[in-house]
Design an enzyme around this catalytic site. Structure first.
Site, PDB file in Angstrom:
ATOM      1  CE  LYS A   1     -12.799  69.044 -10.277  1.00 13.43           C
ATOM      2  NZ  LYS A   1     -13.935  68.991 -11.224  1.00 13.43           N
TER       3      LYS A   1
ATOM      4  NE  ARG B   1     -18.999  71.903 -15.770  1.00 18.76           N
ATOM      5  CZ  ARG B   1     -17.880  72.599 -15.711  1.00 18.76           C
ATOM      6  NH1 ARG B   1     -17.729  73.678 -16.472  1.00 18.76           N
ATOM      7  NH2 ARG B   1     -16.888  72.227 -14.912  1.00 18.76           N
TER       8      ARG B   1
ATOM      9  CD  GLU C   1     -13.984  66.149 -15.307  1.00 23.15           C
ATOM     10  OE1 GLU C   1     -14.842  66.894 -14.777  1.00 23.15           O
ATOM     11  OE2 GLU C   1     -12.779  66.151 -14.959  1.00 23.15           O
TER      12      GLU C   1
END
Length: 221
Positions: free
Chosen positions: A142, A58, A54
């Site tokens: 998640k 950001r 993943e």
């Protein structure tokens, strides 16, 4: 999975892509400032037994990092994390992401993830959110921020009333705590960063990353 329905929309078919939850016991959560590090980092993680990676959205380098991994490390299954908007969904798909992860969700974001056709893990931290998403036909979630939101005790309490929900807990999990999560019947894998220490990334010590990835991958044996 069923579709998302609102007064202004019709149901959207679920993704036909396979689940990402069964690829490895741990999904590394990667934050990259330099896209040039993406390929050697991904190769180290894959060599260590962690193929699902993943890359979080950001940093400005994230789309280029995802694209590089997708093009040059075909044995990796690269995904985009910190997906917050439909625009993020589009950018991740265009870069070659094969799955999507969000820290939370909204109806608008959920619909965009369903429409794109990629496997996705929307973030939840409460039972009400889980029930709402189960009602929408979404069963793979998640759990974030895992440790702050109640950790293994909270997830264990959800297993009996909501057995159809499967989780990838992420947030505050390390090598020592991961086995307790993986032992739960409703946890398929965990997300973490402990195999990516900042000093190793700064030194481009990919062999150390590989060794730490091997240690994490062994949690599934």
């Amino acid at each position: 999975m069923g579709g998302v329905t609102s007064a202004a929309s019709s149901p959207v078919p679920a993704s036909a892509e396979p689940s990402v939850l069964g690829l490895a016991p741990v999904i590394p959560v990667v934050v990259l400032d330099d896209a040039a590090d993406a390929v050697p980092l991904a190769r180290a993680l894959v060599a260590g037994g962690l193929p699902a990676i993943e890359v979080t959205l950001r940093t400005p380098a994230a789309p280029a990092a995802i694209r590089a991994i997708a093009e040059e490390v075909p044995e990796a299954v690269v995904g985009a994390g910190t997906v917050l908007t439909p625009e993020h969904v589009d950018a991740a798909g265009a870069a070659g992401a094969r799955f999507l992860v969000s820290p939370g969700w909204s109806p608008r974001l959920l619909r965009a993830m369903r429409v794109c056709g990629l496997p996705f893990l929307p973030g939840v931290s409460t039972a009400s959110e889980v029930v709402t998403l189960l009602d929408e036909g979404v069963t793979e979630l998640k759990f974030f921020p895992a440790e702050a939101a109640g950790g293994t005790a909270y997830l264990k309490s959800l297993a009996a009333p909501l057995p159809q929900a499967r989780f990838c807990p992420t947030g505050g999990i390390g090598l020592a705590s991961a086995p307790a999560y993986l032992a739960l019947p409703n946890v398929a894998c965990v997300g973490g960063t402990w195999m990516l220490p900042a000093d190793a990334l700064a030194a481009k010590d990919w062999d150390r990353v590989r060794r730490l990835a091997e240690e994490a991958a062994a949690l599934g044996s």
